[in-house]
Design a protein around this motif. Structure first.
Motif, short mmCIF file in Angstrom:
data_model
loop_
_atom_site.label_atom_id
_atom_site.label_comp_id
_atom_site.label_asym_id
_atom_site.label_seq_id
_atom_site.Cartn_x
_atom_site.Cartn_y
_atom_site.Cartn_z
N GLU A 344 -12.17 13.09 -44.10
CA GLU A 344 -12.25 11.70 -44.38
C GLU A 344 -12.98 11.65 -45.59
O GLU A 344 -14.46 11.29 -45.75
N PRO A 345 -12.54 11.45 -46.98
CA PRO A 345 -13.16 11.61 -48.17
C PRO A 345 -13.77 10.25 -48.47
O PRO A 345 -14.65 10.13 -49.00
N PHE A 346 -13.35 8.94 -47.98
CA PHE A 346 -13.79 7.80 -48.18
C PHE A 346 -15.25 7.55 -47.52
O PHE A 346 -16.03 6.84 -48.15
N VAL A 347 -15.37 7.97 -46.47
CA VAL A 347 -16.69 7.90 -45.55
C VAL A 347 -17.44 9.14 -45.81
O VAL A 347 -18.72 9.17 -45.51
N GLY A 348 -16.87 10.42 -45.76
CA GLY A 348 -17.68 11.42 -45.92
C GLY A 348 -17.79 12.08 -44.52
O GLY A 348 -19.01 12.32 -44.01
N VAL A 349 -16.56 12.65 -44.04
CA VAL A 349 -16.60 13.14 -42.71
C VAL A 349 -15.60 14.22 -42.56
O VAL A 349 -14.53 14.24 -43.30
N ALA A 350 -16.02 15.46 -41.95
CA ALA A 350 -15.15 16.59 -41.84
C ALA A 350 -14.99 16.93 -40.44
O ALA A 350 -15.83 16.61 -39.51
N ARG A 351 -13.79 17.69 -40.07
CA ARG A 351 -13.41 18.14 -38.84
C ARG A 351 -12.89 19.47 -38.72
O ARG A 351 -12.01 19.68 -39.79
N VAL A 352 -12.96 20.33 -37.76
CA VAL A 352 -12.36 21.39 -37.79
C VAL A 352 -11.87 21.66 -36.24
O VAL A 352 -12.08 20.97 -35.46
N GLY A 353 -10.60 22.49 -36.11
CA GLY A 353 -10.08 22.57 -34.77
C GLY A 353 -9.24 23.74 -34.70
O GLY A 353 -9.00 24.31 -35.76
N VAL A 354 -8.66 23.92 -33.24
CA VAL A 354 -7.99 24.95 -33.25
C VAL A 354 -7.07 24.69 -31.92
O VAL A 354 -7.21 24.23 -31.10
#
Length: 385
Positions: A344-354
């Protein structure tokens, strides 16, 4: 004079694991066959634009971000487990589901100045100069358990409509609304002038009977889906699938006999003594009453579009609730074990998943100053048909 009022949001999470069940009608294996399979899911998320939702009772020293516009925060959790039923071969990609459900939800909207007042209170600091703050706040917290039903109600060609219904018994319900202002006098004292309305299922008073032990809740959600027919080529810019979710499009939370506290706080009350002098005193005026509380859950919308490519699946997601926006770009690898990364580039959030077969799991976290306080966990599992 400092206020001693505080608030806290508590996010308990529960996850039930289903017991494997399978059945097929009269041994049929063709298009008329039907099957039952277990499923389970849990989702927990906290998102804000500055209010430290993870330490509302902490000192706010490292997590608070001052904003002049409205401060917003939400905390939500949903745990569900049950059985999925496919009545035909065609329905196995989108089965009916019914399961046990637990939900926890909290939302907060404060003026930027009201958040600053809470910051000074929590951090035990004072403003640098005399100032007046707007103290408008709007908070809602609730929790409940019950049953969830998901129905693939209508399908017209490539369009599909899904309906979800939550039937809940509430264990918690509280709303707080305040309006007015707080003034700092530059001599380590504060002046308050405003109103407060607090509807609380845990409140008691000697003059009124207690509220009912439980409340009731219902919520309706809908989803509109579209998928390109298999084998059909389309324009590169047009997605292969999209989905629009509107959660809690209609909802009703009720609690009989809830105690309401309507209070007026004025610390600038003064009268003249018989000698003509001004006598200053603080005053809190108000009343308790018993109400039939009827509340609504804030609506959440989410639009997701997928592009399937040889290198993997690209996904764009737009989500909105109580004025907080999420704008995600995700990529998922092809293969049996599918890895997912998103930002989420506007807020600054990353996520990873499988994802593997019917199991999916993902984690998200904020990493920039603009992210405020963002954490999330999502897991789902369904035994394949």
């Amino acid at each position: 004079m400092r206020s001693k009022r505080g608030a806290a949001l508590i996010l308990p999470l529960a996850l039930w694991m289903g017991v494997s069940v399978a059945a097929e009608g009269d041994g049929a294996t063709g298009p008329s066959s039907w099957a039952v399979r277990p499923y389970a899911s849990v989702r927990a998320e906290a998102w804000s634009n500055g209010v430290p939702v993870f330490q509302l009772d902490g000192d706010w020293s490292s997590d608070y971000r001052m904003r002049h516009d409205t401060q917003r925060a939400e905390v939500q959790g949903r745990a569900e487990a049950g059985v999925a039923v496919a009545f035909s071969e065609a329905g196995r990609d989108n089965p009916w589901r019914i399961g046990a459900l637990a939900r926890v939800d909290g939302t907060a909207r404060l003026s930027g100045e009201a958040a600053q007042v809470l910051y000074h209170y929590q951090s035990r600091t004072d403003p640098d100069a005399p100032v007046r703050y707007n103290a408008d706040t709007n908070l809602m917290m609730w929790a409940g358990r019950g049953v969830a039903i998901h129905l693939p109600a209508v399908r017209m060609g490539q369009l599909g409509l899904e309906v979800g219904w939550d039937q809940l018994i509430l264990q918690r319900l509280r709303t707080i609304h305040s309006q007015g202002e707080v003034g700092y006098q530059a001599d380590d004292s504060y002046a308050f002038r405003g109103t407060l309305r607090d509807d609380n299922h845990e409140a008691t008073t000697p003059y009124l009977p207690p509220a009912r032990a439980q409340g009731q809740g219902q919520a309706l959600s809908i989803a509109l889906t579209w998928a390109r027919p298999q084998g059909e080529a389309g324009a590169a810019v047009w997605p292969d699938r999209w989905r629009l979710d509107v959660r809690d499009v209609w909802s009703r939370l009720t609690w009989s006999g809830l105690i309401r506290d309507d209070a007026v706080l004025d610390s600038a009350v003064s009268t003249r003594t018989p000698e003509g002098r001004i006598a200053y005193r603080a005053a809190i005026n108000g009343q308790y009453s018993q109400i039939e509380a009827v509340k609504r859950i804030p609506v959440a919308t989410r639009w997701q579009a997928d592009w399937d490519r040889a290198s993997g699946t690209w996904t764009v997601t737009l989500a909105h609730r109580i004025g907080l926006w999420q704008r995600w770009l995700d990529w998922q690898s092809p293969g049996t074990v599918r890895w997912r990364v998103g930002m989420e580039p506007f807020v600054g959030v990353a996520r990873v998943g499988v994802a593997w077969q019917g199991l999916e799991a993902s984690l998200m976290s904020g990493f920039g100053e603009a992210s405020g306080h963002v954490r999330g966990l999502q897991m789902s599992w369904m035994l394949g048909f």
